[in-house]
Design a protein around this motif. Sequence first.
Motif, PDB file in Angstrom:
ATOM      1  N   ARG A  48       0.836  -1.212   0.000  1.00 63.06           N
ATOM      2  CA  ARG A  48       0.000   0.000   0.000  1.00 63.06           C
ATOM      3  C   ARG A  48       0.867   1.257   0.000  1.00 63.06           C
ATOM      4  N   GLU A  49       1.221   1.740   1.171  1.00 62.01           N
ATOM      5  CA  GLU A  49       2.008   2.977   1.231  1.00 62.01           C
ATOM      6  C   GLU A  49       2.945   2.907   2.424  1.00 62.01           C
ATOM      7  N   ILE A  50       3.879   3.846   2.482  1.00 67.70           N
ATOM      8  CA  ILE A  50       4.813   3.881   3.618  1.00 67.70           C
ATOM      9  C   ILE A  50       3.995   4.073   4.896  1.00 67.70           C
ATOM     10  N   GLY A  69       2.102   3.380  10.821  1.00 70.59           N
ATOM     11  CA  GLY A  69       1.419   4.649  10.578  1.00 70.59           C
ATOM     12  C   GLY A  69       0.163   4.804  11.399  1.00 70.59           C
ATOM     13  N   ARG A  70      -0.078   3.899  12.334  1.00 66.53           N
ATOM     14  CA  ARG A  70      -1.365   3.908  13.069  1.00 66.53           C
ATOM     15  C   ARG A  70      -1.197   3.940  14.574  1.00 66.53           C
ATOM     16  N   SER A  95       5.006  10.457  10.771  1.00 65.56           N
ATOM     17  CA  SER A  95       6.144  11.288  10.357  1.00 65.56           C
ATOM     18  C   SER A  95       7.430  10.479  10.495  1.00 65.56           C
ATOM     19  N   TYR A  96       7.531   9.724  11.584  1.00 63.30           N
ATOM     20  CA  TYR A  96       8.768   8.961  11.805  1.00 63.30           C
ATOM     21  C   TYR A  96       8.983   7.926  10.702  1.00 63.30           C
ATOM     22  N   VAL A  97       7.953   7.185  10.342  1.00 64.42           N
ATOM     23  CA  VAL A  97       8.164   6.130   9.325  1.00 64.42           C
ATOM     24  C   VAL A  97       8.426   6.773   7.956  1.00 64.42           C
ATOM     25  N   ARG A  98       7.757   7.901   7.677  1.00 72.01           N
ATOM     26  CA  ARG A  98       7.998   8.576   6.396  1.00 72.01           C
ATOM     27  C   ARG A  98       9.422   9.143   6.335  1.00 72.01           C
ATOM     28  N   GLU A  99       9.870   9.669   7.456  1.00 69.03           N
ATOM     29  CA  GLU A  99      11.218  10.220   7.477  1.00 69.03           C
ATOM     30  C   GLU A  99      12.284   9.115   7.432  1.00 69.03           C
ATOM     31  N   LEU A 100      11.969   7.961   8.017  1.00 66.50           N
ATOM     32  CA  LEU A 100      12.893   6.811   7.884  1.00 66.50           C
ATOM     33  C   LEU A 100      13.040   6.448   6.410  1.00 66.50           C
TER      34      LEU A 100
END
Length: 418
Positions: free
Chosen positions: A52-54, A60-61, A178-183
């Motif tokens: 699906r998505e990052i 993300g939840r 934000s953390y997983v997207r920035e990783l």
Amino acid sequence: MWHDTAVAAPVTTALDGPADTDTLIIGAGYAGLSTALHLAQAGSQCMVLDAREIGFGGSGRNGGQLVPGLKKDPTELLNAYGPARGRQLIDFADATARTVYSLIDQYQLNVPHTRSGWIQPAHSKVTLELVKKRVADWQRQGAPVRPLSRSEVGDLLGTDQYHGGWFDERGGSLQPLSYVRELARAAIEEGATVHTATPVASIRKKGSGWLAVTEKGDAVHARRIVVCANAYSDGIWKNLKETVVDPNTYQVATAPLPEEIAKTILPQGQPVSDTRNLLLYFRKDHTGRFLMGGRGPFREPRGRQDWDHLQKAITLLYPQLKDIPFEYYWCGRVSVTQDYMPHLHQPEPGLILNIGCQGRGIGLQTAMGKALAAYLTSGDQASLPIPFTPVRRLPFYGLRKLYVGALIAWYRYLDSRT
Ligand SMILES: Cc1cc2nc3c(=O)[nH]c(=O)nc-3n(C[C@H](O)[C@H](O)[C@H](O)COP(=O)(O)OP(=O)(O)OC[C@H]3O[C@@H](n4cnc5c(N)ncnc54)[C@H](O)[C@@H]3O)c2cc1C
């Protein structure tokens, strides 16, 4: 809520056509992306594919509570794994939150976060005794933790509903999406490839390496594959999904709190997870909202009523919130193993399966990704905090909903004891 308040994700596209990579990682959550980041850092080629998505999965939840450690305390780890492996696991558990903070610092990750510690309050006299043992256990390991009296908990939480507790300076909180997207951004900048909207339909051995085929039919050849799909694992490897129970956990968040109410609740901003078996976890986030998570129906939610019990729990703890509107309701799956420990499997050379979080995965899976990358670059199994174990389907997996229902009833009884 996290989507509405997160930094933008790096731009990624679906895989389009066949590909070759050294390490293929399935799942763009903390585990998969931390593995990719650390592999890329070491100059090793890797590709991450997400259906699906990052951050689509737990990453993300979640509640954004950066809780150090594992579900088991140091003495339990030593008893279960022996002095050498037990010691290694204690050090691993001790470093989980630090690993996250180091990455935030090293890569200047744009993640709203706190480093003000984490609190576990005891909801009963029985669990207060457990808490005392836990804090003494970690103190013997030199961890920066301390017991809290009833009045200290009252001051830190702004409620008198708890009997005491403990404070762990190693913890904190963060905006999980934000953390997983920035990783992902950091991993891509280090040279990893990330594709989203790319479900992997099957994996199998091919020659000396591995072949993954996406739902669209694209073939990816890799020397090795790491599956980091955790509670969102599907039938990608025989019996993997059946090694865990994957209930939903539910969360609810208020509108941003008015200043005069905000200062009466968690005035120093720590996140809190209590000692109930069916625990309540809560905190204020960087937008000033109050959020709480807890149990809910195993199935997917059917309507707002599935969060009623959390709204009630909030107003019992904090009656001053009774007129504050609730703005967000969501849930996600956690993976619970039989021994409450994370599991690593290597059913065949070149294939690693990483699963199990017991609802505590931000630090754990970031640190696990780092350990997996160290193992993949060195080939040294001592880099891993836990040994590989066989993939074992849970006994009576088909009856898990009944079994979990019975367990919840039992936990409710235990939690009701004062
Ligand atoms: C509601 C909730 C609250 C939580 N609260 C906390 C908390 O406060 N603190 C804490 O530490 N932990 C918490 N957790 C646990 C934590 O979120 C998880 O342990 C962690 O995010 C797991 O990360 P992961 O990378 O292992 O897996 P995930 O983040 O779940 O990622 C798995 C990914 O695999 C992908 N995937 C699955 N199958 C395929 C396939 N066939 N092909 C391609 N991709 C696939 C999915 O799309 C998904 O993105 C919570 C979890 C939930 C659900």
